[in-house]
Scaffold this active site. Structure first.
Site, short mmCIF file in Angstrom:
data_model
loop_
_atom_site.label_atom_id
_atom_site.label_comp_id
_atom_site.label_asym_id
_atom_site.label_seq_id
_atom_site.Cartn_x
_atom_site.Cartn_y
_atom_site.Cartn_z
N GLU A 57 -67.47 48.27 -3.73
CA GLU A 57 -66.35 48.03 -2.81
C GLU A 57 -65.08 48.71 -3.30
O GLU A 57 -64.79 48.73 -4.50
CB GLU A 57 -66.07 46.51 -2.71
CG GLU A 57 -67.18 45.75 -2.03
CD GLU A 57 -66.85 44.27 -1.82
OE1 GLU A 57 -65.70 43.85 -2.08
OE2 GLU A 57 -67.76 43.53 -1.40
N GLU A 103 -66.26 47.75 7.05
CA GLU A 103 -66.40 46.35 7.47
C GLU A 103 -65.13 45.85 8.17
O GLU A 103 -64.03 45.95 7.63
CB GLU A 103 -66.72 45.47 6.25
CG GLU A 103 -66.90 44.00 6.64
CD GLU A 103 -67.61 43.15 5.59
OE1 GLU A 103 -68.10 43.71 4.58
OE2 GLU A 103 -67.67 41.92 5.78
N ASP A 132 -74.21 41.33 -2.17
CA ASP A 132 -73.72 40.20 -2.97
C ASP A 132 -73.43 39.00 -2.06
O ASP A 132 -73.06 37.93 -2.54
CB ASP A 132 -72.52 40.59 -3.84
CG ASP A 132 -71.35 41.10 -3.04
OD1 ASP A 132 -71.44 41.19 -1.81
OD2 ASP A 132 -70.31 41.42 -3.67
N SER A 133 -73.65 39.18 -0.74
CA SER A 133 -73.63 38.04 0.18
C SER A 133 -74.74 37.05 -0.20
O SER A 133 -74.75 35.92 0.29
CB SER A 133 -73.81 38.52 1.63
OG SER A 133 -74.93 39.38 1.75
N LYS A 177 -74.06 49.89 -4.26
CA LYS A 177 -72.90 49.88 -3.37
C LYS A 177 -71.71 49.30 -4.13
O LYS A 177 -71.86 48.31 -4.86
CB LYS A 177 -73.17 49.06 -2.10
CG LYS A 177 -71.96 49.00 -1.17
CD LYS A 177 -72.33 48.51 0.23
CE LYS A 177 -72.50 47.03 0.37
NZ LYS A 177 -71.33 46.21 -0.02
N ASP A 195 -75.92 45.79 -4.30
CA ASP A 195 -74.48 45.64 -4.47
C ASP A 195 -74.13 45.46 -5.94
O ASP A 195 -74.78 44.67 -6.64
CB ASP A 195 -74.01 44.37 -3.74
CG ASP A 195 -73.19 44.67 -2.51
OD1 ASP A 195 -72.61 45.77 -2.43
OD2 ASP A 195 -73.13 43.80 -1.62
O1 KIV Z 1 -72.93 41.77 0.75
C1 KIV Z 1 -73.20 42.15 1.91
O2 KIV Z 1 -74.07 41.59 2.59
C2 KIV Z 1 -72.45 43.26 2.44
C3 KIV Z 1 -72.62 43.57 3.91
C4 KIV Z 1 -71.93 42.57 4.72
C5 KIV Z 1 -72.19 44.95 4.22
O3 KIV Z 1 -71.71 43.88 1.74
#
Ligand code: KIV
Length: 272
Positions: free
Chosen positions: A122, A190, A51-52, A120, A90
């Site tokens: 969190e 992280e 989600d980055s 993924k 994510d």
């Molecule tokens: O969203 C992302 O890129 C991440 C990584 C930094 C692990 O969660």
């Protein structure tokens, strides 16, 4: 052309086996077909459609605004590129926090519509772990994510190092064990102290994938644009620039701009 055949495709079982074999695991983010193809051909084990993308692709300050629809759109391109790597998408902010049922519905939608191999999520709070347990029972492989969890930036008040004090470190270790017991195939750690990441790695059966968590984790993950040096001005201590592509891109674009303006591009050879 990819050197990998269908039979060399990564699976969550192979990722787990790599920990057992003491083999380091690599993960990088990608958000589009072209870069994901290069990452895949270079032999990276897992591609994370993080989600980055909210920051890197959309220019938002935080990861919070990106939606399920946008994550699905980006992930589809990455899935088309990945011949070898396991693709993890994510689950964005708001897609699993409302209720277990909502989380399961969104995860299944992401899997069905994007074609990704895993999601993924969190956090390690009890309701998140309950959703993860339900997802795994439903056949959705889940990667956990502890430590600095950017979707909680407003709670943390920034992106500083997490779990510095003993209480938070113990909670993180406890949460990691819960995620492991729930059946996560991997856990991203992280921005936590290297010593704590080592303790977690030794305490769980699933692989740990570190970012800013030292060298003792089972694998490493970085944001592709950061490690390629495309994202100028972002250089936390944990980040290594493996290339300086921002300069390369600016030089190439500058050369194109000049060539067009002075009428040296296209040449006769470049014309029909
Ligand atoms: O969203 C992302 O890129 C991440 C990584 C930094 C692990 O969660």
């Amino acid at each position: 052309m990819s050197v990998h055949t269908q039979s060399t495709r990564m699976t969550t079982a192979k990722i787990r086996q790599m920990k057992a074999n003491g083999e380091k695991i690599t993960m990088l983010t990608s958000y589009d077909f072209t870069l994901a193809s290069l990452v895949d051909e270079a032999g990276v084990d897992m591609i994370l459609v993080g989600d980055s993308a909210s920051n890197v692709v959309c220019g938002n300050q935080y990861t919070l605004p990106i939606t399920v629809d946008e994550m699905i759109f980006l992930t589809k391109g990455v899935v088309r590129a990945a011949q070898h790597a396991l693709v993890v998408c994510d689950m964005p902010f708001g897609s699993y926090q409302i209720s277990e049922e909502d989380g399961v519905r969104n995860a299944i939608r992401i899997m069905k519509e994007s074609g990704c191999d895993a999601v993924k999520i969190e956090g390690g709070e009890s309701d998140v772990v309950a959703t993860i347990r339900h997802l795994i029972q439903a056949g959705v492989p889940v990667c956990g994510h502890l430590g600095l969890t950017p979707q909680s930036v407003n709670q943390f008040g920034g992106y500083g190092l997490r779990a510095k004090d003993e209480a938070e470190a113990e909670k993180l270790l406890h949460d990691a064990k819960l995620l492991d017991e729930a059946g996560c195939f991997a856990i991203v750690l992280e921005k936590i102290p290297a010593e704590l990441a080592k303790r977690v790695t030794e305490s769980v059966s699933c692989p740990t994938i570190g970012i800013g968590a030292g060298s003792a984790t089972d694998g490493q993950v970085l944001v592709l644009h950061d490690m390629l040096g495309l994202n100028q001005g972002f250089k936390p201590k944990f980040l290594r620039h493996f290339a300086h592509l921002a300069d390369e891109v600016k030089n190439a674009v500058g050369a194109y701009n000049t060539a067009v303006k002075e009428s040296s591009f296209p040449s006769v050879e470049e014309s029909y």
